[in-house]
Design a protein around this motif. Structure first.
Motif, PDB file in Angstrom:
ATOM      1  N   TYR A  37       1.678  31.524 -22.176  1.00 53.53           N
ATOM      2  CA  TYR A  37       2.768  30.691 -21.835  1.00 53.53           C
ATOM      3  C   TYR A  37       3.848  31.640 -21.519  1.00 53.53           C
ATOM      4  O   TYR A  37       4.239  32.278 -22.430  1.00 53.53           O
ATOM      5  CB  TYR A  37       2.839  29.681 -22.879  1.00 53.53           C
ATOM      6  N   ARG A  38       4.573  31.317 -20.473  1.00 51.65           N
ATOM      7  CA  ARG A  38       5.743  32.271 -20.101  1.00 51.65           C
ATOM      8  C   ARG A  38       6.968  31.767 -20.441  1.00 51.65           C
ATOM      9  O   ARG A  38       7.289  30.614 -19.926  1.00 51.65           O
ATOM     10  CB  ARG A  38       5.585  32.546 -18.720  1.00 51.65           C
ATOM     11  N   VAL A  39       7.832  32.342 -21.476  1.00 49.70           N
ATOM     12  CA  VAL A  39       8.967  31.836 -21.724  1.00 49.70           C
ATOM     13  C   VAL A  39      10.184  32.412 -20.987  1.00 49.70           C
ATOM     14  O   VAL A  39      10.206  33.510 -20.553  1.00 49.70           O
ATOM     15  CB  VAL A  39       8.972  32.064 -23.330  1.00 49.70           C
ATOM     16  N   ARG A  40      11.406  31.666 -21.112  1.00 47.17           N
ATOM     17  CA  ARG A  40      12.472  31.995 -20.410  1.00 47.17           C
ATOM     18  C   ARG A  40      13.248  32.743 -21.597  1.00 47.17           C
ATOM     19  O   ARG A  40      13.044  32.566 -22.573  1.00 47.17           O
ATOM     20  CB  ARG A  40      13.273  30.785 -20.041  1.00 47.17           C
ATOM     21  N   ALA A  41      14.146  33.621 -21.043  1.00 48.27           N
ATOM     22  CA  ALA A  41      14.714  34.450 -22.274  1.00 48.27           C
ATOM     23  C   ALA A  41      15.904  33.616 -23.032  1.00 48.27           C
ATOM     24  O   ALA A  41      15.963  33.989 -24.293  1.00 48.27           O
ATOM     25  CB  ALA A  41      15.791  35.509 -21.380  1.00 48.27           C
ATOM     26  N   ASP A  42      16.282  32.546 -22.294  1.00 44.71           N
ATOM     27  CA  ASP A  42      17.212  31.387 -23.164  1.00 44.71           C
ATOM     28  C   ASP A  42      16.459  30.520 -23.938  1.00 44.71           C
ATOM     29  O   ASP A  42      17.174  29.492 -24.571  1.00 44.71           O
ATOM     30  CB  ASP A  42      18.170  31.019 -22.248  1.00 44.71           C
ATOM     31  N   GLU A  43      15.074  30.640 -23.766  1.00 42.81           N
ATOM     32  CA  GLU A  43      14.325  29.391 -24.549  1.00 42.81           C
ATOM     33  C   GLU A  43      14.158  29.384 -25.919  1.00 42.81           C
ATOM     34  O   GLU A  43      14.078  30.433 -26.498  1.00 42.81           O
ATOM     35  CB  GLU A  43      12.864  29.381 -23.852  1.00 42.81           C
ATOM     36  N   ARG A  44      14.189  27.979 -26.417  1.00 41.60           N
ATOM     37  CA  ARG A  44      14.072  27.820 -27.826  1.00 41.60           C
ATOM     38  C   ARG A  44      12.505  27.130 -27.875  1.00 41.60           C
ATOM     39  O   ARG A  44      12.418  26.108 -27.694  1.00 41.60           O
ATOM     40  CB  ARG A  44      14.912  26.864 -28.596  1.00 41.60           C
ATOM     41  N   VAL A  45      11.521  27.686 -28.364  1.00 44.33           N
ATOM     42  CA  VAL A  45      10.192  27.057 -28.236  1.00 44.33           C
ATOM     43  C   VAL A  45       9.643  27.023 -29.563  1.00 44.33           C
ATOM     44  O   VAL A  45       9.823  27.809 -30.609  1.00 44.33           O
ATOM     45  CB  VAL A  45       9.327  28.025 -27.174  1.00 44.33           C
ATOM     46  N   CYS A  46       9.103  25.806 -29.803  1.00 44.84           N
ATOM     47  CA  CYS A  46       8.595  25.373 -31.069  1.00 44.84           C
ATOM     48  C   CYS A  46       6.871  25.396 -31.097  1.00 44.84           C
ATOM     49  O   CYS A  46       6.367  24.904 -30.231  1.00 44.84           O
ATOM     50  CB  CYS A  46       8.841  23.990 -31.469  1.00 44.84           C
ATOM     51  N   VAL A  47       6.383  26.075 -32.158  1.00 41.27           N
ATOM     52  CA  VAL A  47       4.899  26.206 -32.335  1.00 41.27           C
ATOM     53  C   VAL A  47       4.736  25.526 -33.709  1.00 41.27           C
ATOM     54  O   VAL A  47       5.208  25.531 -34.715  1.00 41.27           O
ATOM     55  CB  VAL A  47       4.527  27.764 -32.210  1.00 41.27           C
ATOM     56  N   VAL A  48       3.671  24.563 -33.426  1.00 41.48           N
ATOM     57  CA  VAL A  48       3.265  23.616 -34.529  1.00 41.48           C
ATOM     58  C   VAL A  48       2.067  24.547 -35.376  1.00 41.48           C
ATOM     59  O   VAL A  48       0.839  24.673 -34.693  1.00 41.48           O
ATOM     60  CB  VAL A  48       2.921  22.474 -34.253  1.00 41.48           C
ATOM     61  N   LEU A  49       2.156  24.973 -36.398  1.00 43.60           N
ATOM     62  CA  LEU A  49       1.165  25.417 -36.997  1.00 43.60           C
ATOM     63  C   LEU A  49       0.239  24.412 -38.090  1.00 43.60           C
ATOM     64  O   LEU A  49       0.697  23.954 -38.844  1.00 43.60           O
ATOM     65  CB  LEU A  49       1.332  26.508 -38.200  1.00 43.60           C
ATOM     66  N   CYS A  50      -0.753  23.858 -37.296  1.00 44.90           N
ATOM     67  CA  CYS A  50      -1.238  22.463 -37.411  1.00 44.90           C
ATOM     68  C   CYS A  50      -2.021  22.362 -38.812  1.00 44.90           C
ATOM     69  O   CYS A  50      -2.306  21.575 -39.325  1.00 44.90           O
ATOM     70  CB  CYS A  50      -1.780  21.751 -36.349  1.00 44.90           C
ATOM     71  N   GLY A  51      -2.776  23.689 -39.075  1.00 46.86           N
ATOM     72  CA  GLY A  51      -3.583  23.321 -40.178  1.00 46.86           C
ATOM     73  C   GLY A  51      -3.930  24.807 -41.095  1.00 46.86           C
ATOM     74  O   GLY A  51      -3.764  25.980 -40.295  1.00 46.86           O
ATOM     75  N   ALA A  52      -4.280  24.638 -42.335  1.00 49.98           N
ATOM     76  CA  ALA A  52      -4.451  25.907 -43.200  1.00 49.98           C
ATOM     77  C   ALA A  52      -5.859  25.848 -43.888  1.00 49.98           C
ATOM     78  O   ALA A  52      -6.077  26.452 -44.787  1.00 49.98           O
ATOM     79  CB  ALA A  52      -3.451  26.004 -44.061  1.00 49.98           C
ATOM     80  N   ASN A  53      -6.774  24.845 -43.551  1.00 53.35           N
ATOM     81  CA  ASN A  53      -7.997  24.912 -44.138  1.00 53.35           C
ATOM     82  C   ASN A  53      -8.969  26.058 -43.593  1.00 53.35           C
ATOM     83  O   ASN A  53      -9.795  25.747 -42.970  1.00 53.35           O
ATOM     84  CB  ASN A  53      -8.582  23.463 -43.969  1.00 53.35           C
ATOM     85  N   VAL A  54      -8.698  27.148 -44.446  1.00 51.48           N
ATOM     86  CA  VAL A  54      -9.420  28.361 -44.057  1.00 51.48           C
ATOM     87  C   VAL A  54      -9.634  29.124 -45.378  1.00 51.48           C
ATOM     88  O   VAL A  54      -8.624  29.134 -46.076  1.00 51.48           O
ATOM     89  CB  VAL A  54      -8.824  29.209 -42.885  1.00 51.48           C
ATOM     90  N   ASP A  55     -10.665  29.788 -45.357  1.00 56.27           N
ATOM     91  CA  ASP A  55     -10.745  30.718 -46.467  1.00 56.27           C
ATOM     92  C   ASP A  55      -9.944  31.884 -46.399  1.00 56.27           C
ATOM     93  O   ASP A  55     -10.240  32.751 -45.431  1.00 56.27           O
ATOM     94  CB  ASP A  55     -12.571  31.097 -46.689  1.00 56.27           C
ATOM     95  N   PRO A  56      -8.984  32.073 -47.301  1.00 57.65           N
ATOM     96  CA  PRO A  56      -8.190  33.375 -47.091  1.00 57.65           C
ATOM     97  C   PRO A  56      -8.981  34.784 -46.845  1.00 57.65           C
ATOM     98  O   PRO A  56      -8.582  35.802 -46.391  1.00 57.65           O
ATOM     99  CB  PRO A  56      -7.419  33.414 -48.310  1.00 57.65           C
ATOM    100  N   ALA A  57     -10.279  34.831 -47.613  1.00 56.09           N
ATOM    101  CA  ALA A  57     -11.005  35.890 -47.713  1.00 56.09           C
ATOM    102  C   ALA A  57     -11.298  36.442 -46.190  1.00 56.09           C
ATOM    103  O   ALA A  57     -11.474  37.309 -45.817  1.00 56.09           O
ATOM    104  CB  ALA A  57     -12.302  35.899 -48.311  1.00 56.09           C
ATOM    105  N   THR A  58     -11.416  35.395 -45.252  1.00 50.65           N
ATOM    106  CA  THR A  58     -11.914  35.705 -43.981  1.00 50.65           C
ATOM    107  C   THR A  58     -10.612  36.419 -43.063  1.00 50.65           C
ATOM    108  O   THR A  58     -10.633  37.072 -41.940  1.00 50.65           O
ATOM    109  CB  THR A  58     -12.232  34.387 -42.973  1.00 50.65           C
ATOM    110  N   LEU A  59      -9.432  36.263 -43.642  1.00 52.25           N
ATOM    111  CA  LEU A  59      -8.135  37.016 -43.134  1.00 52.25           C
ATOM    112  C   LEU A  59      -7.972  38.441 -43.696  1.00 52.25           C
ATOM    113  O   LEU A  59      -7.045  39.171 -43.218  1.00 52.25           O
ATOM    114  CB  LEU A  59      -7.014  36.137 -43.170  1.00 52.25           C
ATOM    115  N   ALA A  60      -8.644  38.843 -44.721  1.00 49.53           N
ATOM    116  CA  ALA A  60      -8.501  40.076 -45.382  1.00 49.53           C
ATOM    117  C   ALA A  60      -8.631  41.379 -44.386  1.00 49.53           C
ATOM    118  O   ALA A  60      -9.594  41.180 -43.504  1.00 49.53           O
ATOM    119  CB  ALA A  60      -9.236  40.180 -46.654  1.00 49.53           C
TER     120      ALA A  60
END
Length: 313
Positions: free
Chosen positions: A290-313
């Protein structure tokens, strides 16, 4: 779907007992903090929602808007919608039965059992679990809660966008939304209704909306990859397709390696433990998909967290 229906969902949350839906934080960061060449990136931390995903909004709205029979509620899910329905049902003191496919992660299945849901693991993919769920619902008469293709579910998801506008104090220039069946994006797009550029993001291995746009109609797609348990619908929902044609500006695909890299980056840099589906927005930004503009305010929705944190270590 319109703003009035989304406002009614928000009112149900305020007036409902017990209070269940959280007003999740919105972080406003300079683009450089995320390695993105734009004015600001807003992170809507919806992974901190009750039950670990945005799904709580739609599932609770569905339950509050309908009379629940003695047989309770029933849902098919890759995991998140089931967890949200089970959590809402527990809060309301009603029975819940959840059908998930074998691709559903062990951590999500464990959470469902913790919530007291009757869990049925069947079928290789979400569509097969849904078929079994529908057959069971005809037997029991339980209230069917669909993971994404019901008006109350979509309206509930739209309250995410309502909060973004309220917390941001203005409308962002663009909103990047992960898509499976399409409930979240069509709720968000219905709220902004042309006032912000709404962009759909999908894994290359689960391109429901992308392929629907390419063919001019919803079509079945093969589903696999790192986000298959949360973005596992094989066809875009009917409600989402109708709204997407009017209110969604673009649909982009992101490869699994970039999704996983963004997921790990969010954990390493910010200690945000999100599942792969929630990392698509950052992946699209950091790879330039996704190509943003320099003056852009872009919102990202972090939609879910049902993950085992051990997989991120």
């Amino acid at each position: 779907m319109n703003r009035a229906e989304i406002e009614r969902a928000a009112k149900r949350y305020r007036e409902g007992r017990p209070h269940f839906i959280r007003r999740t934080p919105l972080w406003k960061l300079p683009g450089a903090a995320l390695g993105v060449d734009c004015r600001e990136v807003w992170l809507k931390l919806e992974h901190l929602q009750a039950s670990g995903s945005f799904k709580a909004r739609g599932m609770l709205n569905r339950l509050l808007a309908n009379e629940i029979p003695a047989s309770g509620v029933i849902v098919a899910s890759g995991g998140n919608a089931g967890i949200a329905t089970a959590a809402a049902a527990k809060a309301l003191g009603v029975k819940c039965e959840v059908f998930v496919p074998t691709v559903s992660s062990a951590s999500k299945q464990a959470k469902l059992r913790e919530l007291g849901a009757r869990l049925v693991v069947t079928g290789a993919v979400y569509a097969e679990a849904l078929e079994a769920c529908n057959a069971r619902q005809k037997e029991t008469g339980a209230l069917l809660t669909h993971a994404y293709d019901q008006p109350e579910v979509v309206a509930g998801a739209g309250t995410v966008a309502m909060e973004i506008e309220e917390q941001g104090g203005e409308v962002p220039d663009s909103v990047l939304v992960s898509v499976g069946g399409g409930g979240l994006i069509c709720g968000i797009a219905s709220w902004f209704d042309g006032r912000a550029r709404v962009v759909a993001l999908e894994p290359e291995l689960a391109p429901t909306l992308y392929e629907a746009r390419r063919h001019g109609k919803p079509v079945d797609v093969a589903v696999s990859g790192v986000a298959a348990d949360s973005l596992g619908a094989k066809r875009i929902g009917a409600i989402a397709w109708e709204i997407a044609q009017r209110c969604v500006d673009d649909a982009l695909l992101v490869d699994d390696a970039s999704i996983r890299a963004a997921q790990l980056w969010l954990w390493t840099e910010f200690k945000l433990a999100v599942e792969p589906a929630a990392a698509l927005g950052l992946a699209a930004l950091r790879t330039g998909r996704y190509r943003v503009r320099a003056d852009e305010r872009v919102c990202v929705v972090l939609c879910g967290a049902n993950v085992d944190p051990a997989t991120l270590a």
